[in-house]
Scaffold this active site. Sequence first.
Site, PDB file in Angstrom:
ATOM      1  CB  CYS A  77      40.848  41.724  32.126  1.00  0.00           C
ATOM      2  SG  CYS A  77      40.620  40.300  31.076  1.00  0.00           S
ATOM      3  NE  ARG A  79      41.411  43.672  37.897  1.00  0.00           N
ATOM      4  CZ  ARG A  79      40.220  44.121  38.261  1.00  0.00           C
ATOM      5  NH1 ARG A  79      40.081  44.748  39.404  1.00  0.00           N
ATOM      6  NH2 ARG A  79      39.172  43.947  37.496  1.00  0.00           N
ATOM      7  CD1 TRP A 111      42.824  34.973  35.062  1.00  0.00           C
ATOM      8  CD2 TRP A 111      40.612  35.144  34.772  1.00  0.00           C
ATOM      9  NE1 TRP A 111      42.223  33.961  35.756  1.00  0.00           N
ATOM     10  CE2 TRP A 111      40.873  34.030  35.595  1.00  0.00           C
ATOM     11  CE3 TRP A 111      39.292  35.434  34.455  1.00  0.00           C
ATOM     12  CZ2 TRP A 111      39.864  33.223  36.103  1.00  0.00           C
ATOM     13  CZ3 TRP A 111      38.289  34.638  34.961  1.00  0.00           C
ATOM     14  CH2 TRP A 111      38.577  33.541  35.779  1.00  0.00           C
ATOM     15  CG  ASN A 140      37.656  43.791  33.413  1.00  0.00           C
ATOM     16  OD1 ASN A 140      37.494  42.582  33.263  1.00  0.00           O
ATOM     17  ND2 ASN A 140      37.499  44.394  34.577  1.00  0.00           N
ATOM     18  N   GLY A 141      35.853  42.425  30.794  1.00  0.00           N
ATOM     19  CA  GLY A 141      34.457  42.008  30.734  1.00  0.00           C
ATOM     20  C   GLY A 141      34.281  40.933  29.675  1.00  0.00           C
ATOM     21  CD  GLU A 201      37.649  30.459  53.967  1.00  0.00           C
ATOM     22  OE1 GLU A 201      36.819  30.136  53.109  1.00  0.00           O
ATOM     23  OE2 GLU A 201      38.558  31.271  53.746  1.00  0.00           O
ATOM     24  CE  LYS A 229      41.476  31.080  51.645  1.00  0.00           C
ATOM     25  NZ  LYS A 229      40.250  31.831  51.797  1.00  0.00           N
ATOM     26  CD  GLU A 247      41.609  30.127  47.785  1.00  0.00           C
ATOM     27  OE1 GLU A 247      41.198  30.681  46.763  1.00  0.00           O
ATOM     28  OE2 GLU A 247      41.278  30.489  48.927  1.00  0.00           O
ATOM     29  CG  HIS A 301      25.614   9.866  57.713  1.00  0.00           C
ATOM     30  ND1 HIS A 301      24.693   8.889  58.049  1.00  0.00           N
ATOM     31  CD2 HIS A 301      25.618  10.762  58.730  1.00  0.00           C
ATOM     32  CE1 HIS A 301      24.138   9.207  59.207  1.00  0.00           C
ATOM     33  NE2 HIS A 301      24.691  10.329  59.648  1.00  0.00           N
ATOM     34  CE  LYS A 341      41.568  39.667  46.914  1.00  0.00           C
ATOM     35  NZ  LYS A 341      41.420  38.623  47.964  1.00  0.00           N
TER      36      LYS A 341
HETATM   37  C1  F6R Z   1      38.907  32.369  48.199  1.00  0.00           C
HETATM   38  C2  F6R Z   1      38.418  33.588  47.591  1.00  0.00           C
HETATM   39  C3  F6R Z   1      37.198  33.526  46.741  1.00  0.00           C
HETATM   40  C4  F6R Z   1      36.318  34.764  46.970  1.00  0.00           C
HETATM   41  C5  F6R Z   1      35.140  34.771  45.994  1.00  0.00           C
HETATM   42  C6  F6R Z   1      34.212  35.948  46.231  1.00  0.00           C
HETATM   43  O1  F6R Z   1      40.019  32.604  49.005  1.00  0.00           O
HETATM   44  O2  F6R Z   1      38.986  34.625  47.745  1.00  0.00           O
HETATM   45  O3  F6R Z   1      36.489  32.352  46.965  1.00  0.00           O
HETATM   46  O4  F6R Z   1      35.878  34.751  48.294  1.00  0.00           O
HETATM   47  O5  F6R Z   1      35.612  34.816  44.677  1.00  0.00           O
HETATM   48  O6  F6R Z   1      34.869  37.151  46.057  1.00  0.00           O
HETATM   49  P1  F6R Z   1      34.301  38.488  46.665  1.00  0.00           P
HETATM   50  O7  F6R Z   1      34.358  38.375  48.135  1.00  0.00           O
HETATM   51  O8  F6R Z   1      35.187  39.567  46.122  1.00  0.00           O
HETATM   52  O9  F6R Z   1      32.881  38.616  46.186  1.00  0.00           O
END
Ligand code: F6R
Length: 613
Positions: A2, A27, A75, A101-102, A486, A490, A493, A509, A608
């Site tokens: 949010c 966000r 959200w 928010n929360g 990673e 990427k 997602e 394995h 985000k």
């Molecule tokens: C993936 C991504 C998330 C963040 C995770 C932690 O691309 O962005 O996996 O890395 O939510 O977020 P932060 O770094 O803000 O603690």
Amino acid sequence: MCGIAGYVGKKQAAAILIDSLKRLEYRGYDSAGIAIAGDNGKITRKRCKGKISNLEKLIRGKNLKGTTAVGHTRWATHGCPSDENAHPHADCSGRTVIVHNGIIENHASLRSALSAAGHKFNSETDTEVIAHLLEDVLKSEKDFLKAVTSAASKLEGSYALGIINSDNPGELIAVRKDSPLVIGLSADGNFIASDVPAVLPYTKEVIYLEDGQSARIKKDSVEVFDSSLKKIKKKISKITWDPVTAEKQGYRHFMLKEIHEQQRAVQETLLGRINRGDSSVSFEDFNLTAKDFKKYKKIFMTACGTAYHACLVGKFLLEDGLKIPCEVDIASEFRYRNPPIDDTTLVITVSQSGETADTLAAMREAASKGAYTLTICNVLGSTMTREADGVIYTHAGPEIGVASTKAFTCQLAALYLLTVYFGRLRGSMPVKQAREMTEGLLKLPLKIKKFLDEQEQATEKISHNYFKKNDFLYIGRHVNYPLALEGALKLKETSYIHAEGYPSGEMKHGPIALVDEEMPIVAIVNKSFVYEKMLSNIQEIKARGGKIIAIATEGDTETAKIADDVIYIPEVPEILSPILTSIPVQLLAYYISLLRGCDIDQPRNLAKSVTVE
Ligand code: F6R
């Protein structure tokens, strides 16, 4: 996650709030709404499911006049995305209106008590209970601020709240606990927001509200109070970000723009921190003496998602440079597993936002057990940076695309610097090794540019061969094993393709059973001491009909003989290679997602900044 926004000022609020909410879109959200207090005190709410453009359509031609307002991007956590569940929420009379928010953890018991007392609820949200709770408190407590803080004291959970009330025109009350909230100050009025980009076009002066603090905001004044309602003087922070840095600058997506910003971002993260004379490292906000550092016998690193992958690389670096054990944990696990921590433990959290609920809780858990907490973070003034004992900022600038790219490479850069810093402090890293690392680091920004100049088009072309596939494997070894994880994250997602990352030695394995001509395998085969082993691994895959996209060192003709497609990175010492191998895995995810027509900057179901557990 949010986003909340609010304005009290001299100008009409509707357009300002819509603009602020758009700046919080990064966000992630599923519905949006605003509430405006008209000159007669009557508050009008407009809310709807979906994008802010839907909200704009809803309010078009409605002549919503008023200079005090709150807005929200939701959200969903309690109740599905719908018009009714969208914020702002109101009490029974419609005279008190709230954005939140929360998560309110005791919302169910509060709701049943309030319902029994006659309150009528119109949504499934946890937030609506706050409006009704406040309605009750306001019957006996006429001071708006006191009533809000009294109602807030009955809430369990996390909240950043923006509240307006018909009986208190021209006033906005803000309060926070465990959710971020900034107050923007300007001559034309004052703002609240979940994050700085929402207020940047209007002001560069902000106050960060801390947990337990509240604020009474009017068009020409902002008063901040501590938890006992004592007025306090807050520092006004000057934001140096230019609003245009928060825009796309001609790129089709923020993700692509941010991939391209990595040369500069990594450069800025290194800037001023390496002393080339003696190959030492220093940080502006973080300083431990050799004596202090001596007492630390063990390091824990903890984070979520992409930041967790940075920690996995960090483990290789710190154990090699410091010769002390370093354990890495996903924060949501770490916080509940009662790890053996005491004052001889150093706990490092890594976070782009500095607000991730699990990472923050893990850090607090470590602090409560006496550990020294150090955070590597991108957002100035975020909760983690305020609570940690030490802070190292990554200077990636605002990251808007939900998929983390430049923040990740800057986290890696900060971890290399930290390794040299600690290694020299402890005396475990010879000057020669420190010199090789620091000089190698300083060369990386130009290598990032070279890679993007020479290989982006090739990577885009390769994406055409694979974008229709449904499953991918990513493999790597040693420092590039975390990059396999990673790369898979990427891709999944942003493109919604199923992808897994594996250390190459694990293939035999189990996962090798998956290999057939439908399964592309991205293999990180750069020149390193595990190069020959990686070649054997891709040969085994080739022999089983797998399709191989190799990330190899330029000039490597052996890999080209085996792989179906090759993306070449500039030559780089193996230990530093993760910063370079990050870029092709990011670009592959980007171009495959583009070809699949995905919502790259705001992938479905993702936010985000994950400020709830
Ligand atoms: C993936 C991504 C998330 C963040 C995770 C932690 O691309 O962005 O996996 O890395 O939510 O977020 P932060 O770094 O803000 O603690």
